[in-house]
Structures are given as structure tokens and as C-alpha cells.
Design an enzyme around this catalytic site. Structure first.
Site, PDB file in Angstrom:
ATOM      1  CG  ASP A 284      -0.415  -0.152   8.229  1.00  0.00           C
ATOM      2  OD1 ASP A 284      -1.021   0.978   8.795  1.00  0.00           O
ATOM      3  OD2 ASP A 284       1.242   0.021   7.720  1.00  0.00           O
TER       4      ASP A 284
ATOM      5  N   GLY B 103       7.995   0.729   4.592  1.00  0.00           N
ATOM      6  CA  GLY B 103       6.886   1.776   4.599  1.00  0.00           C
ATOM      7  C   GLY B 103       6.211   1.835   3.638  1.00  0.00           C
TER       8      GLY B 103
ATOM      9  N   PRO C 234       9.161  -4.237  -0.984  1.00  0.00           N
ATOM     10  CG  PRO C 234       9.804  -1.681  -1.999  1.00  0.00           C
ATOM     11  CD  PRO C 234       8.814  -2.553  -1.197  1.00  0.00           C
ATOM     12  CB  VAL C 235      12.184  -6.110   3.780  1.00  0.00           C
ATOM     13  CG1 VAL C 235      12.696  -6.123   5.267  1.00  0.00           C
ATOM     14  CG2 VAL C 235      12.013  -7.266   3.257  1.00  0.00           C
ATOM     15  CB  ALA C 236      12.141  -2.316   7.222  1.00  0.00           C
TER      16      ALA C 236
ATOM     17  CB  ALA D 278       0.465  -7.529   2.221  1.00  0.00           C
TER      18      ALA D 278
ATOM     19  N   GLY E  44       3.733  -1.546   4.411  1.00  0.00           N
ATOM     20  CA  GLY E  44       2.785  -2.377   4.433  1.00  0.00           C
ATOM     21  C   GLY E  44       3.453  -4.281   3.995  1.00  0.00           C
ATOM     22  N   GLY E  45       4.671  -4.363   3.317  1.00  0.00           N
ATOM     23  CA  GLY E  45       4.899  -6.101   3.608  1.00  0.00           C
ATOM     24  C   GLY E  45       4.150  -6.945   4.104  1.00  0.00           C
ATOM     25  N   GLY E  46       5.160  -6.424   5.845  1.00  0.00           N
ATOM     26  CA  GLY E  46       4.733  -7.158   7.077  1.00  0.00           C
ATOM     27  C   GLY E  46       3.920  -7.267   7.357  1.00  0.00           C
TER      28      GLY E  46
ATOM     29  CE  LYS F  25       1.774   1.010   4.571  1.00  0.00           C
ATOM     30  NZ  LYS F  25       1.670   2.112   4.888  1.00  0.00           N
TER      31      LYS F  25
HETATM   32  O1  C5P Z   1       0.768  -1.584  14.048  1.00  0.00           O
HETATM   33  P1  C5P Z   1       2.071  -1.732  14.031  1.00  0.00           P
HETATM   34  O2  C5P Z   1       2.689  -3.097  14.098  1.00  0.00           O
HETATM   35  O3  C5P Z   1       2.177  -2.050  12.567  1.00  0.00           O
HETATM   36  O4  C5P Z   1       3.240  -0.476  13.862  1.00  0.00           O
HETATM   37  C1  C5P Z   1       4.041  -0.470  14.461  1.00  0.00           C
HETATM   38  C2  C5P Z   1       5.129   0.565  15.081  1.00  0.00           C
HETATM   39  O5  C5P Z   1       4.510   1.373  14.398  1.00  0.00           O
HETATM   40  C3  C5P Z   1       3.558   0.555  16.098  1.00  0.00           C
HETATM   41  O6  C5P Z   1       4.514  -0.047  17.276  1.00  0.00           O
HETATM   42  C4  C5P Z   1       3.809   1.824  16.834  1.00  0.00           C
HETATM   43  O7  C5P Z   1       5.122   2.428  16.715  1.00  0.00           O
HETATM   44  C5  C5P Z   1       3.964   2.704  15.799  1.00  0.00           C
HETATM   45  N1  C5P Z   1       2.614   3.470  15.292  1.00  0.00           N
HETATM   46  C6  C5P Z   1       1.916   4.286  15.696  1.00  0.00           C
HETATM   47  N2  C5P Z   1       0.434   4.629  15.428  1.00  0.00           N
HETATM   48  C7  C5P Z   1      -0.227   3.917  14.497  1.00  0.00           C
HETATM   49  C8  C5P Z   1       0.410   2.980  13.428  1.00  0.00           C
HETATM   50  C9  C5P Z   1       2.459   2.636  14.644  1.00  0.00           C
HETATM   51  O8  C5P Z   1       2.976   4.452  16.509  1.00  0.00           O
HETATM   52  N3  C5P Z   1      -1.051   4.199  14.860  1.00  0.00           N
END
Ligand code: C5P
Length: 310
Positions: free
Chosen positions: A145, A107, A103-105, A113, A109-111, A17
Site C-alpha cells: 500500500d 485497514g 487508526p492503528v491496524a 502512509a 493504510g496508516g503505517g 485510504k
Molecule cells: O505489503 P504489506 O506489508 O502491507 O502486507 C501485509 C500482509 O498482507 C502481507 O504480509 C500479506 O499477508 C497480506 N497481503 C497479501 N496480498 C497482498 C497484500 C497484502 O496477502 N496483495
């Protein structure tokens, strides 16, 4: 619970995404930030193949650095499979094969997905038969995500980004993505944003804990006009991501100079998403970027969420 043994394997595909708009509000006590975002699923996919097994295991292909993706419980797809098994009372495991393209890490949303694909694949493989609503509820427990990777298309995300409402989007939008070899950690980028805001002396309840997506973003998506959309794409995390990687600004400027309508950091970065007027212009942008040694991918959105291929 007794679940019928179904096919030998199930293949599911889930999209990466772009956050066309990402407004970040204040931080809740649980560490998550209030979001108002518009996700668009794009034609860059993660493929997950699930096979019957007694234990839980993961293999990954499509990554340059095998160490960049954990194969244990730190992997969101592994957590997704285990969460579904426990919710369904299923007492065996699954062998997950993940073929990565996102792409890994990066931005994108690969993980997330992978996790969405694993939920759908295991549900089909084990014959669990959970409703879409139940899968969404499990998805939200895995990460902010993950529900969107199930949902796909174009959607407004509020709360932590996990409360979704479909957004009308006409036509197709062409994006050129410039990935980066070195990933960025999402918590680090959110932390940087907090620090930058604190330096500026933001009050405890400013920014607010509830946000809205600006109307012009939704109007532009409805119009299907990339020029209009280019005027309202925006990312609150961009400043923080650029603080971590100042050179990304040059990539955005190069993309615009090459003919992109606008460029933004995708999610927490470091992938740069360049919005283009049409497929031809996207190809032009790609060839100009190549002159500067920047490899890129041409994708389009919106595309559907996680779905069974076979
Ligand atoms: O939920 P997810 O594991 O994708 O989020 C990764 C990190 O991104 C969270 O641990 C948090 O530090 C940050 N995050 C946030 N606020 C959000 C979504 C993510 O601070 N609404």
C-alpha cells in the site's frame, strides 16, 4: 554520495485510504495475493517530521496505546528511512516524529502512509533528489500500500496492489469512518479468506492470479455520483473480517439505517467506511451512530498523496 545539508527539519503529510473496491485473487508463491483494487485517499492524515540526527529514531504521538506502534525496525517508517539512506549512500540517520490520526491496524493504510511520508521527508531533508519513479520503486519494496500513499487521489492498484494507474474521479465523496479500539492483523484476515475459500473447495488456480476492476466501479467514480458508487463498492476481505469480528456487521447496518448509502469494511478492517450522499447526510449519520455509542469521523476523498508541508 555527497548530499547537501538542507533545512533543519521537514514536515510531510500523507493520507489514509479506503479501498472503494477490493477484489482478492489467488495467492502467489511469495504469500501475497493477486489484487484488483481501487484506492481512494481520504482527509485523515499522518504527519511525519524528520530532523537531522546521527542515528535512526522514532517518536509517536496520537495513539491511545503507545505499545501498539513499534519504534524499531518493525516500524515501516523506520524501514523507509533506512532503505532511502542505503539507496542514496547517506551515512547519517534521522529522528522521525510521527503524529498519527489514521487508526492503528485499522485497514486504512496508516503505517503505509507513515512510510510514504518518511520517504518524502528524508528525501527532502537529506537533499537526496530522487525522482518520483525511484521513490515509487522504493515504496513498493516496503509494502503493497505504500506506493498509493505517495500517489494519493483515486487509483487502480493491481499486482500486489502496488502497480498503480490513476482513476478519474469527479467531485468529492463523503465517508463516515467508524474506527475500532481493537485492530485487526492484515495477514490474519488474508489467511482467514484463504481458509474460507478452501472450505468451499476452491481449486488451486481458482480464484485467478490476475484480476480486473469491474467497469461500473470506474464509471461511478467518473460520474461523481455517490448513489451510483454505493451500488458497486465491494470488498472481498469483508467476509473474512466479519468472520473475525461478527459485530462489525451491526455497525454497517446501523450506518445504513442512519442514512448512509452503503457501508463496507475498509481494507482488512476493522474500520467501517460508510459512504454518504453529502456532508449534511454524513453529519446526520454521525449523530445517529453516537446514540448507539459509536464514535466516528467524517472524511472526504479524494485528497493528494504525501506532500511537503514545510
Ligand atoms: O505489503 P504489506 O506489508 O502491507 O502486507 C501485509 C500482509 O498482507 C502481507 O504480509 C500479506 O499477508 C497480506 N497481503 C497479501 N496480498 C497482498 C497484500 C497484502 O496477502 N496483495
Amino acid at each position: 554520495m555527497n548530499v547537501a545539508r538542507t533545512a533543519e527539519s521537514v514536515h510531510v503529510r500523507a493520507p489514509g485510504k479506503i479501498n472503494v473496491y477490493l477484489g482478492v485473487g489467488g495467492r502467489h508463491d511469495d504469500g501475497y495475493h493477486a489484487l484488483a483494487t481501487v484506492f481512494q485517499a481520504v482527509s485523515l492524515y499522518e504527519d511525519v517530521i524528520a530532523r537531522h540526527a546521527d542515528d535512526f529514531s522514532i517518536t509517536v504521538s496520537g495513539v491511545e496505546d503507545p505499545d501498539s506502534v513499534p519504534l524499531d525496525d518493525r516500524n515501516l517508517a523506520m524501514r523507509a528511512a533506512k532503505l532511502l539512506a542505503s539507496a542514496a549512500g547517506y551515512d547519517r540517520g534521522v529522528a522521525l516524529e510521527i503524529r498519527k490520526s489514521v487508526p492503528v491496524a485499522g485497514g486504512m493504510g496508516g503505517g503505509s502512509a507513515d512510510a510514504a511520508a518518511a520517504l518524502v521527508a528524508c528525501d527532502a531533508l537529506w537533499g537526496t533528489g530522487f525522482s518520483t519513479a525511484r521513490l515509487h520503486e522504493l515504496a513498493a519494496r516496503l509494502g503493497a500500500d505504500v506506493p498509493f500513499a505517495l500517489h494519493g487521489g483515486t487509483a487502480v492498484g493491481t499486482g500486489r496492489g502496488d502497480q498503480l494507474n490513476p482513476a478519474l474521479a469527479r467531485g468529492r465523496f463523503d465517508w463516515v469512518l467508524v474506527p475500532n479500539e481493537l485492530g485487526l492483523s492484515t495477514p490474519v484476515v488474508y489467511g482467514r479468506l484463504d481458509a474460507l475459500r478452501e472450505e468451499r473447495g476452491a481449486l488451486a488456480d481458482d480464484p485467478p492470479l490476475s484480476l480486473d476492476v469491474p467497469i461500473p466501479v470506474l464509471q461511478a467514480l467518473r460520474s461523481g455520483d455517490p448513489e451510483l458508487l454505493s451500488e458497486s463498492i465491494y470488498n472481498d476481505l469483508q467476509e473474512a473480517a466479519l468472520h473475525e469480528r461478527p459485530e462489525l456487521e451491526t455497525t454497517i447496518l446501523r450506518g445504513i439505517h442512519a442514512g448512509a448509502l452503503q457501508g463496507i469494511v475498509s481494507g482488512s478492517g476493522p474500520t467501517i467506511a460508510l459512504l454518504c450522499g453529502d456532508p449534511e447526510s454524513a453529519q446526520q449519520v454521525q449523530s445517529e451512530l453516537r446514540v448507539h455509542g459509536l464514535e466516528s469521523l467524517h472524511v472526504h476523498g479524494p485528497v493528494p498523496g504525501a506532500r511537503v508541508i514545510s
